[in-house]
Motif scaffolding. Sequence first.
Motif, PDB file in Angstrom:
ATOM      1  N   ASP A  21       0.823  -1.222   0.000  1.00  0.00           N
ATOM      2  CA  ASP A  21       0.000   0.000   0.000  1.00  0.00           C
ATOM      3  C   ASP A  21       0.854   1.268   0.000  1.00  0.00           C
ATOM      4  N   ALA A  22       2.119   1.134  -0.299  1.00  0.00           N
ATOM      5  CA  ALA A  22       3.005   2.310  -0.240  1.00  0.00           C
ATOM      6  C   ALA A  22       2.672   3.292  -1.359  1.00  0.00           C
ATOM      7  N   PRO A  23       2.542   4.577  -1.040  1.00  0.00           N
ATOM      8  CA  PRO A  23       2.288   5.558  -2.097  1.00  0.00           C
ATOM      9  C   PRO A  23       3.500   5.757  -3.013  1.00  0.00           C
ATOM     10  N   VAL A  24       4.686   5.540  -2.485  1.00  0.00           N
ATOM     11  CA  VAL A  24       5.898   5.528  -3.331  1.00  0.00           C
ATOM     12  C   VAL A  24       6.726   4.302  -2.960  1.00  0.00           C
ATOM     13  N   ARG A  25       7.429   3.790  -3.946  1.00  0.00           N
ATOM     14  CA  ARG A  25       8.188   2.544  -3.737  1.00  0.00           C
ATOM     15  C   ARG A  25       9.179   2.728  -2.584  1.00  0.00           C
ATOM     16  N   PRO A  26       9.055   1.882  -1.548  1.00  0.00           N
ATOM     17  CA  PRO A  26       9.983   2.010  -0.419  1.00  0.00           C
ATOM     18  C   PRO A  26      11.392   1.535  -0.779  1.00  0.00           C
TER      19      PRO A  26
END
Length: 255
Positions: A135-140
């Motif tokens: 669910d990350a808004p940007v790639r961790p």
Amino acid sequence: MSDAAIGRLFPVPASDAAAQGALTDDELVALYDAPTRSPWVRVNFVSSVDGAATVQGLSAGLGDDADHRVFDLLRRLCDVVVVGAGTVRAEGYGPMRVDRAAQHARVAAGLAEQPVFAIVSAGLDLDPGSPIFTDAPVRPIVVTAGTSPQAKRDALGSVADVLVCGVDRVDTAAMVAALAERGLVRIHCEGGPHLFGDLIAAEAVDELCLTVSPSLVAGTASRIATGAMPTAPVGLELAHVLRSGDTLLLRYVRR
Ligand SMILES: NC(=O)c1ccc[n+]([C@@H]2O[C@H](COP(=O)([O-])OP(=O)(O)OC[C@H]3O[C@@H](n4cnc5c(N)ncnc54)[C@H](OP(=O)(O)O)[C@@H]3O)[C@@H](O)[C@H]2O)c1
């Protein structure tokens, strides 16, 4: 986000309002938003007056609304939030996502809408199916060491960028350089104590934001930094002291 009243004690405030707890979010941001070097590594912790970083294994028993307010504001001011895997597991971190107001403030300040989440781990005991990744808004980013299991690295590589910095443990100075190379120069670390110890030992810390919680914990709780040691103590300069009721919010920068 919390709206706890916060006032300024040092430097001496220009107005009574500032002293008595009427600092706006913009005024707070101005107090915290002054990195003088790039990359800049800021670390944020809460501690009891007797030095405990946890109550029954978590920081939740220490932080009040003022601490939460600053904790949230600091996420507005960085490119990347770096957290040790021990803290991610203990505190049950979810995906790194700031709210709509923070997104607007970040974009207005020239930052990306959301900060990148970087997790530091040697063992890579991290679930690629966790919402942290899915669910990350940007790639961790996962920062690991050369000896970490290749299979786990490959699995995490499908949901995150995996950076290898160091051999047995993550070399935190190399990590800072690798993040900066990706343009992530405002580096904000939310702990925990082992990662902070490693950052101190590498002399990679530029700033410590420390909330002093008006409580005595005793017992065997960890301090905010543990494990590794620098060759000599790192000298700090007091940048400001804020107060909210009996809670102090201190900002120190490296001399
Ligand atoms: N008071 C506060 O403000 C505050 C803030 C944060 C955390 N905490 C508390 O601190 C406790 C966790 O303490 P902790 O010292 O275990 O936290 P931590 O430093 O976040 O976690 C240690 C783990 O993170 C990874 N790690 C950290 N530095 C590393 C390095 N240089 N190289 C490779 N891996 C590294 C390793 O993960 P792997 O095991 O996956 O290899 C290591 O076992 C929790 O109870 C949490 O609630 C308090």
